[in-house]
Design a protein around this motif. Structure first.
Motif, PDB file in Angstrom:
ATOM      1  N   GLU A   1       0.858  -1.176   0.000  1.00 46.75           N
ATOM      2  CA  GLU A   1       0.000   0.000   0.000  1.00 46.75           C
ATOM      3  C   GLU A   1       0.895   1.226   0.000  1.00 46.75           C
ATOM      4  O   GLU A   1       1.985   1.226   0.576  1.00 46.75           O
ATOM      5  CB  GLU A   1      -0.917   0.018   1.233  1.00 46.75           C
ATOM      6  CG  GLU A   1      -2.078  -0.958   1.168  1.00 46.75           C
ATOM      7  CD  GLU A   1      -3.121  -0.584   0.130  1.00 46.75           C
ATOM      8  OE1 GLU A   1      -2.995   0.481  -0.504  1.00 46.75           O
ATOM      9  OE2 GLU A   1      -4.064  -1.369  -0.058  1.00 46.75           O
ATOM     10  N   SER A   2       0.435   2.288  -0.617  1.00 45.84           N
ATOM     11  CA  SER A   2       1.251   3.479  -0.816  1.00 45.84           C
ATOM     12  C   SER A   2       1.434   4.284   0.469  1.00 45.84           C
ATOM     13  O   SER A   2       0.689   4.112   1.445  1.00 45.84           O
ATOM     14  CB  SER A   2       0.600   4.374  -1.874  1.00 45.84           C
ATOM     15  OG  SER A   2      -0.621   4.911  -1.372  1.00 45.84           O
ATOM     16  N   MET A   3       2.390   5.190   0.447  1.00 46.85           N
ATOM     17  CA  MET A   3       2.601   6.088   1.572  1.00 46.85           C
ATOM     18  C   MET A   3       1.411   7.025   1.743  1.00 46.85           C
ATOM     19  O   MET A   3       1.091   7.439   2.869  1.00 46.85           O
ATOM     20  CB  MET A   3       3.886   6.899   1.377  1.00 46.85           C
ATOM     21  CG  MET A   3       4.205   7.858   2.512  1.00 46.85           C
ATOM     22  SD  MET A   3       4.336   7.036   4.135  1.00 46.85           S
ATOM     23  CE  MET A   3       5.951   6.271   3.978  1.00 46.85           C
ATOM     24  N   ASP A   4       0.713   7.327   0.652  1.00 42.19           N
ATOM     25  CA  ASP A   4      -0.483   8.160   0.744  1.00 42.19           C
ATOM     26  C   ASP A   4      -1.532   7.480   1.627  1.00 42.19           C
ATOM     27  O   ASP A   4      -2.148   8.133   2.483  1.00 42.19           O
ATOM     28  CB  ASP A   4      -1.047   8.413  -0.662  1.00 42.19           C
ATOM     29  CG  ASP A   4      -2.303   9.280  -0.630  1.00 42.19           C
ATOM     30  OD1 ASP A   4      -2.235  10.400  -0.096  1.00 42.19           O
ATOM     31  OD2 ASP A   4      -3.349   8.819  -1.130  1.00 42.19           O
ATOM     32  N   ILE A   5      -1.736   6.177   1.445  1.00 46.19           N
ATOM     33  CA  ILE A   5      -2.686   5.435   2.271  1.00 46.19           C
ATOM     34  C   ILE A   5      -2.212   5.403   3.722  1.00 46.19           C
ATOM     35  O   ILE A   5      -3.002   5.580   4.656  1.00 46.19           O
ATOM     36  CB  ILE A   5      -2.861   3.995   1.740  1.00 46.19           C
ATOM     37  CG1 ILE A   5      -3.558   4.012   0.382  1.00 46.19           C
ATOM     38  CG2 ILE A   5      -3.640   3.142   2.741  1.00 46.19           C
ATOM     39  CD1 ILE A   5      -4.978   4.545   0.424  1.00 46.19           C
ATOM     40  N   ARG A   6      -0.924   5.189   3.922  1.00 45.95           N
ATOM     41  CA  ARG A   6      -0.408   5.145   5.295  1.00 45.95           C
ATOM     42  C   ARG A   6      -0.597   6.490   5.994  1.00 45.95           C
ATOM     43  O   ARG A   6      -0.987   6.532   7.173  1.00 45.95           O
ATOM     44  CB  ARG A   6       1.074   4.760   5.277  1.00 45.95           C
ATOM     45  CG  ARG A   6       1.671   4.659   6.675  1.00 45.95           C
ATOM     46  CD  ARG A   6       3.106   4.168   6.641  1.00 45.95           C
ATOM     47  NE  ARG A   6       3.744   4.359   7.921  1.00 45.95           N
ATOM     48  CZ  ARG A   6       5.035   4.140   8.149  1.00 45.95           C
ATOM     49  NH1 ARG A   6       5.821   3.705   7.160  1.00 45.95           N
ATOM     50  NH2 ARG A   6       5.549   4.352   9.341  1.00 45.95           N
ATOM     51  N   LYS A   7      -0.348   7.592   5.286  1.00 47.50           N
ATOM     52  CA  LYS A   7      -0.532   8.915   5.884  1.00 47.50           C
ATOM     53  C   LYS A   7      -1.997   9.136   6.256  1.00 47.50           C
ATOM     54  O   LYS A   7      -2.308   9.700   7.314  1.00 47.50           O
ATOM     55  CB  LYS A   7      -0.052   9.995   4.916  1.00 47.50           C
ATOM     56  CG  LYS A   7       1.453  10.037   4.708  1.00 47.50           C
ATOM     57  CD  LYS A   7       2.188  10.360   5.999  1.00 47.50           C
ATOM     58  CE  LYS A   7       3.689  10.484   5.760  1.00 47.50           C
ATOM     59  NZ  LYS A   7       4.424  10.717   7.036  1.00 47.50           N
ATOM     60  N   LYS A   8      -2.908   8.691   5.374  1.00 49.61           N
ATOM     61  CA  LYS A   8      -4.332   8.839   5.663  1.00 49.61           C
ATOM     62  C   LYS A   8      -4.735   7.985   6.863  1.00 49.61           C
ATOM     63  O   LYS A   8      -5.585   8.391   7.668  1.00 49.61           O
ATOM     64  CB  LYS A   8      -5.156   8.464   4.439  1.00 49.61           C
ATOM     65  CG  LYS A   8      -5.064   9.478   3.295  1.00 49.61           C
ATOM     66  CD  LYS A   8      -5.880   9.035   2.083  1.00 49.61           C
ATOM     67  CE  LYS A   8      -5.782  10.069   0.965  1.00 49.61           C
ATOM     68  NZ  LYS A   8      -6.539   9.644  -0.250  1.00 49.61           N
ATOM     69  N   ALA A   9      -4.135   6.800   6.985  1.00 48.73           N
ATOM     70  CA  ALA A   9      -4.414   5.947   8.140  1.00 48.73           C
ATOM     71  C   ALA A   9      -3.919   6.609   9.427  1.00 48.73           C
ATOM     72  O   ALA A   9      -4.585   6.548  10.472  1.00 48.73           O
ATOM     73  CB  ALA A   9      -3.769   4.580   7.957  1.00 48.73           C
ATOM     74  N   GLU A  10      -2.760   7.240   9.365  1.00 51.43           N
ATOM     75  CA  GLU A  10      -2.222   7.938  10.526  1.00 51.43           C
ATOM     76  C   GLU A  10      -3.125   9.102  10.932  1.00 51.43           C
ATOM     77  O   GLU A  10      -3.380   9.331  12.118  1.00 51.43           O
ATOM     78  CB  GLU A  10      -0.816   8.452  10.217  1.00 51.43           C
ATOM     79  CG  GLU A  10       0.229   7.347  10.071  1.00 51.43           C
ATOM     80  CD  GLU A  10       1.576   7.873   9.594  1.00 51.43           C
ATOM     81  OE1 GLU A  10       1.644   9.064   9.188  1.00 51.43           O
ATOM     82  OE2 GLU A  10       2.553   7.109   9.608  1.00 51.43           O
ATOM     83  N   ILE A  11      -3.632   9.838   9.935  1.00 48.98           N
ATOM     84  CA  ILE A  11      -4.529  10.961  10.207  1.00 48.98           C
ATOM     85  C   ILE A  11      -5.822  10.461  10.850  1.00 48.98           C
ATOM     86  O   ILE A  11      -6.325  11.037  11.818  1.00 48.98           O
ATOM     87  CB  ILE A  11      -4.830  11.734   8.897  1.00 48.98           C
ATOM     88  CG1 ILE A  11      -3.571  12.457   8.411  1.00 48.98           C
ATOM     89  CG2 ILE A  11      -5.971  12.726   9.106  1.00 48.98           C
ATOM     90  CD1 ILE A  11      -3.701  13.058   7.029  1.00 48.98           C
ATOM     91  N   SER A  12      -6.368   9.373  10.317  1.00 48.53           N
ATOM     92  CA  SER A  12      -7.592   8.802  10.873  1.00 48.53           C
ATOM     93  C   SER A  12      -7.362   8.325  12.307  1.00 48.53           C
ATOM     94  O   SER A  12      -8.211   8.525  13.190  1.00 48.53           O
ATOM     95  CB  SER A  12      -8.072   7.637   9.996  1.00 48.53           C
ATOM     96  OG  SER A  12      -9.254   7.079  10.507  1.00 48.53           O
ATOM     97  N   ALA A  13      -6.225   7.698  12.554  1.00 52.17           N
ATOM     98  CA  ALA A  13      -5.906   7.223  13.902  1.00 52.17           C
ATOM     99  C   ALA A  13      -5.819   8.398  14.877  1.00 52.17           C
ATOM    100  O   ALA A  13      -6.315   8.318  16.016  1.00 52.17           O
ATOM    101  CB  ALA A  13      -4.599   6.436  13.883  1.00 52.17           C
TER     102      ALA A  13
END
Length: 275
Positions: free
Chosen positions: A60-72
């Motif tokens: 999964e891309s870094m864009d998805i990881r950043k969005k997951a971090e924001i959601s968390a």
């Protein structure tokens, strides 16, 4: 303190009132029984279970990881909760079941004396979640956060004891309590050296104790992911489809948490039945 000393202490601790209360929690959690996960399969379960497994790797891309971090951050929880929520939504979509159990390993080092020790402390905990089509992604993440917190508060009860208390009848070819695992490691996998340096996914054959397991690692460009699967019932092409489905659901839920689970599952025109 050495591991053997801790092991002796733990044996006594597992008989304590603290752990007895945790046993009550697990009995209440499964008071309505243990749902059997029924995913779309290529073949029925053999009556005698083998360990014939395989692994499919994807990213999964870094864009998805950043969005997951924001959601968390928004939900004051960990990325584990966000990624596990996406997995539950996928399992719900594939099985059309509203009650689903997913296992996950925990460190088992709940006491500070155990932190520096060398030894096996890992325990397995089952998450039993209820998921319905009319709940929003945002509300489901909050529900999952609370459930994960409760489970972690009761993680000292050993998995074998949980199974002993709640499994009334074994199903041939199936595991007790759950047939799927989820694991998130906030560390990176060793780098792969590939000739063309362009491969995104690949598969290997290996042992598998469960029907399917999703394992996620942090990477310097997003997430490295692995589906371990039971080759007696799944073909690789099916697992590739599961991987694509997880990616799609994760991206959509992180883009718009006001969507309902039903929106993500396309319940108006798509239902899937397992074997």
């Amino acid at each position: 303190v050495q591991y053997k000393d801790f092991s002796a202490w733990q044996e006594k601790y597992l008989e304590s009132e603290t752990v007895k209360k945790q046993e009550e929690y697990w009995q209440n959690a499964f008071a309505d029984g243990i749902p059997v996960l029924r995913l779309p399969q290529d073949r029925p379960h053999p009556k005698k279970r083998t360990t014939k497994g395989g692994s499919y790797f994807f990213k999964e891309s870094m864009d998805i990881r950043k969005k997951a971090e924001i959601s968390a951050h928004k939900h004051t929880c960990t990325e584990f909760v966000i990624l596990l929520s996406a997995y539950y939504i996928e399992l719900h979509k594939l099985s059309r079941q509203e009650s689903i159990v997913v296992g996950s390993p925990v460190s088992g080092r709940t006491h500070y004396q155990a932190l520096p020790m060398i030894g096996m402390f890992v325990n397995m905990v089952p998450f039993k979640a209820e998921i319905k089509d009319d709940i929003t992604v945002s509300d489901f993440i909050d529900y999952m956060k609370n459930m994960v917190t409760e489970v972690y508060d009761n993680q000292e009860c050993q998995f074998e004891k949980i199974a002993e208390m709640n499994v009334k009848e074994r199903i041939e070819g199936r595991n007790p309590v759950m047939d799927t695992l989820f694991a998130y490691q906030n560390m990176e996998l060793p780098k792969l050296v590939l000739d063309n340096d362009a491969a995104v996914s690949y598969s290997v054959n290996e042992d598998s104790k469960y029907d399917i397991m999703l394992e996620i690692y942090n990477s310097d460009d997003g997430y490295d992911m692995r589906f371990e699967y039971y080759r007696e019932i799944f073909d690789e092409s099916t697992i590739i489809g599961f991987a694509e489905e997880y990616s799609t659901i994760t991206e959509k839920m992180l883009d718009d948490e006001s969507l309902t689970i039903g929106d993500l599952c396309g319940v108006e025109n798509k239902k899937t039945e397992g074997i």
